[in-house]
Enzyme design. Structure first.
Site, mmCIF file in Angstrom:
data_model
loop_
_atom_site.group_PDB
_atom_site.id
_atom_site.type_symbol
_atom_site.label_atom_id
_atom_site.label_comp_id
_atom_site.label_asym_id
_atom_site.label_seq_id
_atom_site.Cartn_x
_atom_site.Cartn_y
_atom_site.Cartn_z
ATOM 1 N N TYR A 155 -20.221 33.239 -24.962
ATOM 2 C CA TYR A 155 -20.664 33.576 -23.611
ATOM 3 C C TYR A 155 -20.394 35.056 -23.372
ATOM 4 O O TYR A 155 -19.252 35.466 -23.206
ATOM 5 C CB TYR A 155 -19.904 32.693 -22.610
ATOM 6 N N LYS A 185 -24.956 32.919 -25.036
ATOM 7 C CA LYS A 185 -25.563 33.107 -23.720
ATOM 8 C C LYS A 185 -25.401 34.567 -23.340
ATOM 9 O O LYS A 185 -24.293 35.100 -23.310
ATOM 10 C CB LYS A 185 -24.897 32.220 -22.665
#
Length: 343
Positions: A155, A185
């Protein structure tokens, strides 16, 4: 139908991680007490899953930083049971497990597996951002990936990580060297970075040379904003994890569907671009209102939402009304109602 049971390292019986739209589910709280509102949470998870939007639990939108270990586990268990009871046993659950230390992050990964999650997403540890060299950042994700009992999504969110912004070279290195990583992400919003990563990991040669530990968990490159889903598709990206999908799940899922279809059928590209414009404007406007604004919109649209946990403040009434009346939001709500069959 009974839920699946995750096996060692999430391989046996794990649900497939597919390209598409994922939503960081808000955590809803009971007024006054701030206890978990599990009824609203379960209803929301199922509402989105029926629109083909898959859940991410205890992420940034879910106020993971405000949750205890036991609350995270309760939310994962609640989401899994709600999906199974709704006849959606194949929908995977992703859980946010990143925290300050490597040790606690790994502990949360194990707890997420025990609670029934299929995958975890780990944010860069940013409290000591100034002291974390490139080598230290790489070592963090390598160790977490090696020791996590579930496949791990990286992330990258500089705004919540002390400004740390992982570059495409490092993310690609991690993808090649860590077979238990299953994606990234990009909440940095950097389309160039997404393009560079996809140029490696979306190629068949990558799949052949660097197979994943879990065959059901390919390495996905996911955007963190809703405003570049069409460009992402044409760069061989795999969708997005976006807060906007809480407000407009049918619209976001349709946009991904059209974007993917446009790769082979240019006849649908114009409609994908039109929808992308509506989504991009809505995302830009709603994102500025943050978690409290999203919860306000959910309250208006679905009858639940409530307030964030303190010290995060609620949206002010004037700002809330302005948000609801904003043309970008009205356009988004209109198209969502059309696509969901509410009109």
């Amino acid at each position: 139908m009974a839920g699946h049971t995750n096996g060692v390292n999430g391989v046996a019986g794990s649900r497939v991680l597919k390209p598409g739209i994922y939503a960081p589910i808000p955590t809803f709280f009971v007024p006054d007490t701030e206890d978990l509102d599990l009824e609203s949470f379960a209803a929301h998870v199922v509402r989105l899953a029926k629109a083909n939007v898959r859940p991410l639990i205890a992420g940034s939108m879910g106020e993971g930083i405000h949750l205890t270990h036991s609350e995270r586990a309760v939310l994962i268990k609640t989401a899994r049971k709600a999906l199974d009871d709704a006849g959606l046993p194949d929908v995977p659950v992703i859980a946010g497990t990143g925290t300050g230390s490597t040790r606690e992050t790994i502990e949360l990964c194990h707890e997420a597996a025990a609670a029934g999650a299929d995958y975890v997403i780990v944010i860069t540890s940013g409290y000591f951002a100034g002291a974390l060299t490139r080598d230290a950042l790489k070592a963090y994700f390598v160790e977490v990936a090696e020791k996590s009992s579930l496949p791990v999504i990286v992330y990258n969110y500089p705004g919540a990580s002390g400004g740390i912004d992982l570059d495409s070279d490092l993310i690609t290195e991690l993808a090649e060297q860590c077979p238990n990583l299953c994606g990234v992400k990009l909440t940095c919003g950097n389309v160039g970075k997404l393009t560079r990563i996809c140029a490696t990991v979306s190629e068949q040669s990558f799949v052949d040379l660097y197979p994943r530990k879990n065959p059901n968990a390919p390495f996905l490159v996911l955007g963190g904003f809703a405003d570049f889903i069409v460009p992402s598709a044409f760069a061989n990206g795999h969708g997005a994890i976006i807060g906007l999908a809480n407000v407009a799940p049918y619209t976001c899922a349709r946009l991904f569907e059209l974007s993917a279809a446009a790769l082979s059928d240019r006849a649908v590209l114009a409609e994908a671009q039109r929808l992308q414009g509506i989504v991009a404007r809505g995302d830009f406007t709603i994102a500025k209102a943050s978690i409290s604004g999203t919860k306000f919109l959910l309250e208006k649209l679905y009858g639940y939402g409530g307030l964030p946990r303190k010290p995060l403040p609620p949206i002010k009434s004037e700002a809330a009304q302005a948000l609801w009346e904003h043309q970008h939001v009205r356009d988004l709500v209109q198209i969502e109602r059309e696509l969901s069959g509410k009109l």
